[in-house]
Design a protein around this motif. Structure first.
Motif, PDB file in Angstrom:
ATOM      1  N   CYS A  33       0.638  -1.336  -0.148  1.00 39.73           N
ATOM      2  CA  CYS A  33       0.060   0.028  -0.027  1.00 39.73           C
ATOM      3  C   CYS A  33       0.981   1.243   0.077  1.00 39.73           C
ATOM      4  O   CYS A  33       1.632   1.271   0.705  1.00 39.73           O
ATOM      5  CB  CYS A  33      -1.020   0.062   1.183  1.00 39.73           C
ATOM      6  N   TYR A  35       0.136   4.178   0.672  1.00 44.21           N
ATOM      7  CA  TYR A  35      -0.196   4.973   2.001  1.00 44.21           C
ATOM      8  C   TYR A  35       0.475   4.571   3.194  1.00 44.21           C
ATOM      9  O   TYR A  35       0.970   5.500   3.952  1.00 44.21           O
ATOM     10  CB  TYR A  35      -1.478   5.029   2.099  1.00 44.21           C
ATOM     11  N   CYS A  36       0.666   3.327   3.272  1.00 48.95           N
ATOM     12  CA  CYS A  36       1.348   2.459   4.458  1.00 48.95           C
ATOM     13  C   CYS A  36       2.688   2.823   4.237  1.00 48.95           C
ATOM     14  O   CYS A  36       3.620   2.971   5.027  1.00 48.95           O
ATOM     15  CB  CYS A  36       1.348   1.118   4.465  1.00 48.95           C
ATOM     16  N   HIS A  38       4.269   5.437   2.709  1.00 48.81           N
ATOM     17  CA  HIS A  38       4.254   6.829   3.303  1.00 48.81           C
ATOM     18  C   HIS A  38       4.324   7.155   4.766  1.00 48.81           C
ATOM     19  O   HIS A  38       5.161   7.765   5.264  1.00 48.81           O
ATOM     20  CB  HIS A  38       3.195   7.870   2.591  1.00 48.81           C
ATOM     21  N   ALA A  39       3.425   6.279   5.375  1.00 50.19           N
ATOM     22  CA  ALA A  39       3.405   6.342   6.808  1.00 50.19           C
ATOM     23  C   ALA A  39       4.641   5.712   7.521  1.00 50.19           C
ATOM     24  O   ALA A  39       4.901   6.166   8.653  1.00 50.19           O
ATOM     25  CB  ALA A  39       1.984   5.695   7.489  1.00 50.19           C
ATOM     26  N   THR A 147      -6.149   0.623   4.346  1.00 48.25           N
ATOM     27  CA  THR A 147      -4.742   0.845   5.305  1.00 48.25           C
ATOM     28  C   THR A 147      -4.009   1.885   4.558  1.00 48.25           C
ATOM     29  O   THR A 147      -4.272   2.543   3.567  1.00 48.25           O
ATOM     30  CB  THR A 147      -3.872  -0.392   4.424  1.00 48.25           C
ATOM     31  N   ASP A 161      -3.406  12.296   9.448  1.00 48.76           N
ATOM     32  CA  ASP A 161      -3.470  13.059   8.272  1.00 48.76           C
ATOM     33  C   ASP A 161      -2.372  13.016   7.207  1.00 48.76           C
ATOM     34  O   ASP A 161      -1.978  13.790   6.432  1.00 48.76           O
ATOM     35  CB  ASP A 161      -3.635  14.844   8.722  1.00 48.76           C
ATOM     36  N   GLY A 162      -1.349  12.017   7.488  1.00 47.20           N
ATOM     37  CA  GLY A 162      -0.281  11.730   6.562  1.00 47.20           C
ATOM     38  C   GLY A 162       1.012  12.844   6.849  1.00 47.20           C
ATOM     39  O   GLY A 162       1.777  12.636   6.204  1.00 47.20           O
TER      40      GLY A 162
END
Length: 172
Positions: A33, A35-36, A38-39, A147, A161-162
């Protein structure tokens, strides 16, 4: 608000002590993912900076319909955990997420000097799939629908919020 339905237990991958930490952060994540991905450095920095104040739990939530290598990555990470190197594999996969493939996972196994025979045996005969499915089902029961999904001290955290600042806000 959703709550964490499956308590942290001995089968979880945990950094820190959830019994003494001020913040217990549980992530339901997928290794493919974006976004994962990035997190990942934000969570890592947060856990390192706040040390004993934070316990971090990673649970697998592979979105296999949209991420071809998510299940393979989760399985390899859990197999590495059986050799005491879950977090090293977790970090290596996320640090190389843009190259995720079967070959890259094999290279990660070699890079961490894991016993390849044990890895192959574990991914085919152990209960790793059951563990990953239990993580996933626990996430669904807890209200996870994408996720990364985070829980802070047992409550679903909707304020991510990232940004790194959203994590810092947890301790202030």
């Amino acid at each position: 608000m959703s709550t964490l339905r499956v308590p942290i237990g001995p089968n979880d991958q945990v950094q820190g002590d959830p019994n003494t930490a001020k913040i217990v952060l549980v992530e339901y994540g997928d290794y493919q993912c974006p976004y994962c991905g990035h997190a990942f450095p934000l969570v890592k920095k947060f856990v390192e900076e706040y040390g004993d104040e934070v316990a971090f739990v990673f649970r697998n939530f592979p979105l296999t319909d949209s991420h071809q290598y998510a299940m393979a990555a989760a399985t390899i990470a859990e197999a590495a955990g059986k050799q005491g190197k879950f977090w090293e594999m977790h970090d290596l996969i996320y640090n190389n997420q843009n190259m995720l493939s079967e070959n890259m996972l094999k290279e990660c196994v070699a890079a961490l000097n894991l016993d390849i025979n044990k890895i192959e045996n574990d991914i085919t005969t152990s209960n790793l799939q059951d563990k990953i499915e239990a993580d996933f089902e626990g996430g669904v029961r807890s209200g996870v629908n994408g996720t990364p999904s985070f829980f802070v001290n047992g409550e679903k955290w909707e304020d991510y919020d990232g940004t790194y600042d959203s994590f810092v806000g947890l301790v202030s």
